[in-house]
Design an enzyme around this catalytic site. Structure first.
Site, PDB file in Angstrom:
ATOM      1  N   HIS A  44       3.558  19.411 -20.181  1.00  0.00           N
ATOM      2  CA  HIS A  44       2.691  18.832 -20.817  1.00  0.00           C
ATOM      3  C   HIS A  44       2.563  18.460 -22.026  1.00  0.00           C
ATOM      4  O   HIS A  44       1.227  18.141 -22.758  1.00  0.00           O
ATOM      5  CB  HIS A  44       1.658  18.357 -19.868  1.00  0.00           C
ATOM      6  CG  HIS A  44       0.993  18.262 -18.929  1.00  0.00           C
ATOM      7  ND1 HIS A  44       1.353  16.906 -17.801  1.00  0.00           N
ATOM      8  CD2 HIS A  44       1.283  19.124 -17.645  1.00  0.00           C
ATOM      9  CE1 HIS A  44       1.378  16.682 -16.596  1.00  0.00           C
ATOM     10  NE2 HIS A  44       1.329  17.978 -15.957  1.00  0.00           N
ATOM     11  N   ASP A  64      -0.850  23.508 -15.746  1.00  0.00           N
ATOM     12  CA  ASP A  64      -0.224  23.483 -14.675  1.00  0.00           C
ATOM     13  C   ASP A  64       1.443  22.705 -14.997  1.00  0.00           C
ATOM     14  O   ASP A  64       1.667  22.375 -15.860  1.00  0.00           O
ATOM     15  CB  ASP A  64      -1.376  21.936 -14.347  1.00  0.00           C
ATOM     16  CG  ASP A  64      -1.199  21.087 -15.477  1.00  0.00           C
ATOM     17  OD1 ASP A  64      -1.429  20.981 -16.514  1.00  0.00           O
ATOM     18  OD2 ASP A  64      -1.799  20.065 -14.455  1.00  0.00           O
ATOM     19  N   GLU A  65       1.103  22.475 -13.498  1.00  0.00           N
ATOM     20  CA  GLU A  65       2.572  21.465 -13.755  1.00  0.00           C
ATOM     21  C   GLU A  65       3.806  21.999 -14.933  1.00  0.00           C
ATOM     22  O   GLU A  65       4.461  21.359 -15.197  1.00  0.00           O
ATOM     23  CB  GLU A  65       2.289  20.105 -13.981  1.00  0.00           C
ATOM     24  CG  GLU A  65       1.471  19.685 -12.105  1.00  0.00           C
ATOM     25  CD  GLU A  65       1.426  18.087 -12.063  1.00  0.00           C
ATOM     26  OE1 GLU A  65       1.574  17.610 -11.530  1.00  0.00           O
ATOM     27  OE2 GLU A  65       1.692  17.709 -13.473  1.00  0.00           O
ATOM     28  N   VAL A  66       4.983  23.489 -14.351  1.00  0.00           N
ATOM     29  CA  VAL A  66       5.197  23.922 -15.817  1.00  0.00           C
ATOM     30  C   VAL A  66       6.263  23.314 -14.581  1.00  0.00           C
ATOM     31  O   VAL A  66       6.786  23.982 -13.816  1.00  0.00           O
ATOM     32  CB  VAL A  66       4.703  25.007 -16.420  1.00  0.00           C
ATOM     33  CG1 VAL A  66       6.230  25.714 -17.221  1.00  0.00           C
ATOM     34  CG2 VAL A  66       4.084  25.303 -16.157  1.00  0.00           C
TER      35      VAL A  66
END
Lengths: 538, 529
Positions: free
Chosen positions: A275, A335-337
């Site tokens: 992100h 988050d969400e790597v």
């Protein structure tokens, strides 16, 4: 993932539903009815005895033994605000007092018992409890700290209503109150869409009406970097949507102080290593170059975890962040790597081999996050991370807070995080950006954060929750009606005792509370068919 | 000509005419080029052509000129630019308007011609239309063509536009019964409707929940049936204001007084109007639809609709007729007896038809046409051939396209709303679902398809009031507006997304709280007051 289209095709109401509605709407604050407080306090006793108040004869002041007095600007400003919330902003609404024998309430006396903390920032251990005794001729609000006074003033203002003659009226009452959870947050996302400072301040107002105490400011993300860094000004110069879409140091300071005056903490989130697309524009070599067939493709992935320059940058950047934001906690995201870009990069492959990580990129992610957590602890800050950081077995310092957001089996996640001894914040069932037709607040309301399988010790580690309004489809145009009163359902769940669960009762109170917010200038949307005495005027 | 010119124009838009991408809804025929002309607010004016049928004093256009001037340049006073800036580009200092037919003081109607031609080239800056209504549409397009350089100079590109609507009825429904909408919310909505070339405001005034329409023949209806008889009503003056405000924007006001169902709020103000429901052999104290077996009912309706017919000048009234619940009628012994006497058996649809037919006769005696919801057709009420049927149900009794086919095959005119219920919200860019609807995609000849006169976006009010109306309406309703105005071939979602994104920012610039389509930003964001 998209919510199902509403099954309801009929545009009108069935008769039964309508009758139920009429029954629900009809009784407005009659004298003996339960006062429409939101969120419901720990203990409320009201008497049928009525007192009247008038704009000119009523004042809020300090009790003789109060440790805080007129030099406490936090309270002075709160007194002025609440006087206006109670009597309205339009002076022309004044009407002659009804000629009757009712007794007048002339004063609310506020007493702070311990060191007031007037000039401090609220924190996770701040005492928000208070007691409120409304009796003729003087009402008493007592709290250990100013934070409890703020919560008590809100409750006091909610007790007062206008009778059918327009006279401001309050029942004699006795209230004891303190929150069930210490962390009650709202997440706003200023990266997918920039939110003007005014919108943020308005949100803080509404948060105070609902006794929220944490603004989780997801300030930057892939799409834009509106935070103006003093150390790295290029981040926002290059990474913001435009030069008018930035938060200057002065803007940030304004938000933090406005929040403090309302007993609200501001926790900034600088999410990494994923992100972070917008960071790359202003900080060369920070992001990982992705490869396509042995060549750099020109696109970038997460932060490059194998360079010393990355950690030098992060040290300086978080040093600044730790000084700008006074709260003890910083949210580090995590988050969400996405691993594809790391996988494609030959230097990262070499590093993986050298470190013996094999093909497990989660170990690389852990490597990065552990270094980052170390950096943050050297600047004396605590960390909050999204659940992936825990799920991927990053070694966390004790006291690191894990935020649970994945909606599948979140109760299981709560059990595991608390079993490992980490404090936890629940958000999974409270993603308010997911909209659907009808009364979805009921679903938010029915959640109980402690309904998972675990010991008493484990449950104590649930420090609260957050309602999240992600910004993909939200900006200043629709933020307020999308947040309120839907977030109010979460507000009560996090403040009120566990046994306050009647949805019907909540509907009646929340309907009134919604109108109260509208009257205070918050464009909170309706729960259902009906009306407010004062509608929102654009 | 239109078809081929359109392909060409779409190509043009995609290729280079960046500024034209702000147009919404897309015109029927457009040709633009990169060469452009400067416009300076200090000397720019709208001008009537000498041979125009409309001349100064024409309220519709005089006021429109003022509005568009303010929209384009704000209300501040402008100084002449420094001479150096003026030299380079040729300048346009007026838009000349020629209206062929007089009619400034009339009301728009279903038959109004909205065609216009807009020519901006070296020789002209010219707007030609048959009627003032066409001129209004052209002015809106003109305003969308003007852009501003980073230095602040206004420009307009060399452009030629021939434009006309695909459908003549392009409506938006607001529901002021489930929630009362302050007058300003309605007026603001009319403004944005004009920006989108909508031309019908379908005003669902009253319903079960409240009766905010202040009737002068039956003042008790509002006194007893509104949420609050002082603050939550529309006075005669309010209604007049809405009608005139709409007229000035080329918008018709189609008033709906829905019966015999959806009438609970009528009951308290006119005792005896609603059917008493029975529980066993006794009245239960609750009420059902309008009582169709009493003479007093029809006397009331005659008087009431006489008033309504004179208050609302549009030729059409909407008479509702949807979702009649038969449970209460079935429970009532007087109704049962009436059914027997009439030989209706147990078929309450026949009773419903009886009521509606009597009502239609009343209203047509006042020289009005009417629109009704599809149930009236589905339940086989005998309706005069000029009745307009509004389709609102997506799948029942048949898919809405099939329903259009059946209605038009019966020779009746139809309006489509079923896929355009904007009160139904979902996560994500649902404007696409609204946009991809093709109203004429059903079996039938050209004659049949010509009977589909348009459609309406509906914003029912169960969960909507002035707090969330605007962002929920805009820009989602804009998707419907383009479908109803633009050529059938204008279906490219990517182009639409780009234009609508820009149009949405233009709405923000004009002060409309239109919500975002997706991630991104506008130069000028909405500022909370």
């Amino acid at each position: 993932m998209a919510p199902a289209r509403p099954a309801m095709r009929h545009r009108g109401l069935g008769l039964a539903a309508l009758l139920a509605l009429l029954a629900a709407v009809a009784p407005r604050s009659s004298a003996a009815a339960e006062p429409p407080l939101w969120p419901m306090p720990l203990s409320v006793k009201t008497s049928p005895r009525l007192l009247h108040l008038s704009r000119d004869n009523f004042s809020i002041g300090y009790g003789p033994s109060s440790t805080a007095g007129p030099t406490c600007s936090l309270l002075q400003e709160a007194f002025r605000r609440y006087h206006e919330y109670i009597f309205g902003f339009d002076k022309r609404q004044r009407r002659p007092a009804k000629p009757n024998s009712a007794i007048e309430l002339q004063q609310l006396l506020v007493t702070v018992v311990l060191d007031s903390e007037c000039d401090l920032f609220p924190n996770i251990t701040s005492d928000e409890s208070y007691t409120l005794l409304v009796k003729e001729p003087v009402a008493f609000l007592k709290a250990n700290r100013v934070w409890g006074v703020l919560r008590g003033l809100e409750t006091f203002s909610q007790l007062i209503y206008q009778d059918s003659y327009g006279t401001f009226t309050v029942n004699e009452s006795d209230i004891i109150d303190s929150p069930r959870f210490p962390h009650r947050g709202i997440l706003i996302d200023t990266a997918r869409h920039f939110l003007p400072v005014k919108s943020i301040l308005k949100t803080l107002d509404a948060m105070a009406f609902n006794k929220f105490n944490v603004l989780h400011w997801h300030i930057v993300d892939d799409q834009s970097f509106p935070y103006q860094s003093v150390t790295f000004p290029e981040l926002s110069n290059k990474g913001s949507y435009s030069l008018s879409h930035v938060y200057t140091p002065n803007d940030v300071h304004t938000v933090i102080e406005y929040a403090r005056l309302r007993g609200i903490r501001v926790i900034p989130e600088f999410d990494s290593p994923g992100h972070t697309q917008s960071w790359g524009k202003g900080q060369k070599d920070l992001l990982t170059p992705c490869y396509n067939e042995h060549k750099q493709s020109g696109t970038f992935g997460p932060i490059n975890p194998i360079l010393n320059s990355t950690y030098n940058f992060l040290s300086q950047f978080f040093k600044e962040v730790s000084m700008v934001f006074p709260d003890h906690f910083v949210h580090l995201g995590g988050d969400e790597v996405e691993f594809q870009c790391w996988e494609s990069n030959p230097e990262i492959q070499g590093f993986m081999k050298q470190k013996g990580f094999g093909k497990d990129f989660r170990r690389l992610e852990s490597f990065y996050l552990q270094k980052l957590l170390g950096i943050v602890s050297t600047v004396k800050k605590g960390s909050i991370v999204w659940q992936e950081v825990f799920d991927d077995h990053v070694k966390l310092l004790p006291g690191t807070i894990v935020q649970v957001w994945k909606n599948q089996v979140y109760t299981e996640e709560l059990r595991e995080v608390t079993a490992a001894g980490f404090p936890v914040i629940l958000s999974a069932p409270w993603y308010l950006d997911w909209i659907s037709y009808g009364q979805d607040w009921r679903n938010y309301y029915k959640v109980d954060p402690l309904h998972f399988d675990g010991s008493q010790e484990q449950k104590k580690l649930v420090i609260g929750g957050e309602a999240c309004l992600w910004g993909e489809f939200v900006d200043a145009t629709n933020l307020t009606p999308r947040l309120w009163p839907r977030a109010s359902a979460v507000g009560e769940r996090l403040w009120s005792p566990e046994d306050i669960t009647s949805v019907g009762n909540a509907y009646n109170r929340l309907t009134v509370h919604r109108c109260r917010m509208v009257r205070r200038g918050i464009s909170a949307e309706p729960l259902f068919t009906g009306y407010c005495d004062y509608e929102y005027k654009t | 000509m239109a078809g081929c010119g359109l392909c060409f124009s779409l190509l043009l838009a995609a290729a280079f005419a960046r500024q034209a991408q702000a147009l919404w809804p897309w015109p029927q025929y457009i040709q633009t080029s990169d060469s452009h002309y400067a416009i300076f607010p200090y000397n720019f004016q709208f001008q009537y052509h000498v041979s125009s049928a409309a001349q100064p004093g024409c309220s519709v256009l005089d006021e429109a000129f003022q509005r568009y001037r303010d929209l384009l340049f704000g209300s501040s006073s402008w100084q002449p630019p420094e001479p150096t800036r003026k030299q380079h580009t040729p300048e346009k200092n007026s838009l000349v308007i020629l209206v062929v037919l007089p009619g400034c003081d009339q009301l728009p109607s279903l038959e109004s011609v909205e065609n216009y031609t807009l020519v901006i080239n070296d020789d002209h800056c010219f707007l030609l239309s048959e009627t003032v209504w066409g001129a209004l549409r052209g002015l809106e397009t003109f305003s969308q063509l003007i852009w501003r350089s980073p230095e602040g100079t206004f420009f307009i590109n060399k452009t030629e536009i021939e434009d006309f609507p695909r459908f003549s009825h392009r409506g938006l429904l607001l529901d002021t019964s489930r929630h009362y909408l302050p007058l300003t919310s309605i007026l603001d909505t009319l403004d944005v409707m004009a920006y989108n070339k909508f031309n019908v405001f379908h005003w669902h005034l009253v319903d079960d929940s409240s009766f905010p329409y202040e009737s002068f023949t039956f003042p008790e209806l509002t006194r007893k049936g509104s949420y609050n008889p002082v603050t939550h009503v529309y006075t005669a003056q309010d209604v007049k204001e809405v009608i005139e405000y709409a007229r000035l924007r080329g918008i018709r006001v189609l008033a709906e007084f829905d019966t015999p169902g959806h009438t609970l709020s009528w009951g308290p103000g006119f005792p005896g109007l609603l059917t008493p429901c029975y529980s066993g052999s006794r009245p239960s104290g609750t009420f059902g639809p309008v009582n169709p077996i009493l003479n007093t009912t029809y006397e009331f309706m005659s008087t009431f609709f006489l008033e309504v017919s004179s208050v609302f000048p549009d030729f059409y009234l909407h008479l509702g007729g949807d979702e009649v619940d038969f449970t209460c009628w079935r429970s009532n012994p007087d109704i049962q007896a009436f059914m027997k006497m009439k030989g209706f058996g147990n078929d309450f649809k026949q009773l419903e038809s009886f009521y509606i037919q009597t009502l239609l006769n009343i209203v047509s005696a006042y020289g009005k046409g009417y629109v009704v919801w599809q149930e009236v057709f589905d339940n086989k009420v005998k309706v005069p051939p000029d009745t307009i049927i509004q389709v609102w149900r997506e799948e029942v009794p048949v898919n809405y396209l099939k329903e259009l086919e059946l209605i038009t095959r019966a020779g009746l005119r139809a309006l489509l709303s079923a896929p355009w219920y904007l009160n139904h919200i979902t996560y994500g860019p649902d404007w696409r679902d609204l946009y991809v609807v093709e109203p004429l995609e059903f079996e039938g000849g050209a004659q049949q398809k010509a009977l589909v006169i348009g459609g309406e976006a509906c914003m029912w009010g169960e969960y909507v009031d002035s707090t969330n109306l605007v962002p929920r309406l805009w820009p989602r309703a804009a998707a419907v507006a383009e479908r109803l105005w633009s050529n059938k071939s204008v279906t490219n979602l990517d182009l639409a997304f780009k234009r609508l994104t820009r149009f949405r920012c233009e709405l923000l610039r004009r002060g409309v709280q239109a919500q975002p389509l997706n991630i991104g930003y506008c130069e000028q964001e909405f500022e909370q007051t």
